[in-house]
Design an enzyme around this catalytic site. Sequence first.
Site, mmCIF file in Angstrom:
data_model
loop_
_atom_site.group_PDB
_atom_site.id
_atom_site.type_symbol
_atom_site.label_atom_id
_atom_site.label_comp_id
_atom_site.label_asym_id
_atom_site.label_seq_id
_atom_site.Cartn_x
_atom_site.Cartn_y
_atom_site.Cartn_z
ATOM 1 C CG HIS A 8 -8.483 -2.685 8.460
ATOM 2 N ND1 HIS A 8 -7.570 -1.827 7.877
ATOM 3 C CD2 HIS A 8 -8.683 -2.221 9.705
ATOM 4 C CE1 HIS A 8 -7.251 -0.877 8.731
ATOM 5 N NE2 HIS A 8 -7.900 -1.094 9.852
ATOM 6 C CG HIS B 79 -1.944 1.065 1.247
ATOM 7 N ND1 HIS B 79 -3.175 0.897 1.823
ATOM 8 C CD2 HIS B 79 -1.931 2.343 0.791
ATOM 9 C CE1 HIS B 79 -3.880 2.013 1.712
ATOM 10 N NE2 HIS B 79 -3.133 2.911 1.087
ATOM 11 C CD GLU C 240 -4.129 -2.491 0.788
ATOM 12 O OE1 GLU C 240 -4.980 -3.372 0.574
ATOM 13 O OE2 GLU C 240 -3.770 -2.143 1.928
#
Length: 237
Positions: free
Chosen positions: A190, A43, A70
């Site tokens: 998450h 990310h 991401e």
Amino acid sequence: MTRLSVNINKIATLRNARGGNTPNVCKVALDCERFGAEGITVHPRPDERHIRYQDVSDLKALVSTEFNIEGYPTRDFIDLVVKTKPAQVTLVPDPPEALTSNAGWDTVKNQAILIDIIKEFKAAGIRTSIFVDTNLTNIEGALTTGTDRIELYTEPYATNYPINKEEAIRSFVVAAKKAHELGLGINAGHDLSLENLKYFHENIPQLDEVSIGHALISDALYYGLENTVQMYLRCLK
């Protein structure tokens, strides 16, 4: 079969805290693959506070499993992804100043923007996924954007799991069923951990992939990286 993608951002955070190249992000990614991980997730953020844009290019040349990038779709991020051509891009609605991802897309409000961005990625041959909560309106809206998959934002599940796991999973089961009916692939991520992953997987049979970083890397400090990857994989059997 549900794939395990290891998010290696925390490895980059540790490296950046000291400078130099220890721990080596590329080596850790290759080790995760060697230990059984079926994907690597990164990310990159504009301030490069963990994964750097150069890391993304370096990893693309080495990763042999599914590479997932991401992030928030700034123009620089879009250009990086199109240039790198990972297996998958996951769009997350966190602005550059956010500490971590903390919400899913409002796919109705952002429909036009997401359609344009996803069209660009798909023209480059990149599978797309968008981060969403369990609100069925947002899941139905995801279909209209042209995305291939959704990624269910699982922080609410992880928070409520120790209190009442049956209640914690309920909305995710409904959301996954709706997404599957619409023909959308289903990822999740998450705050998934060794504590709550197995139950989540058992109750969401349509699950294609989980992306796990913070908990897995933290567990590796105690159990070792190879053993930890194997422990997470066993949760998905």
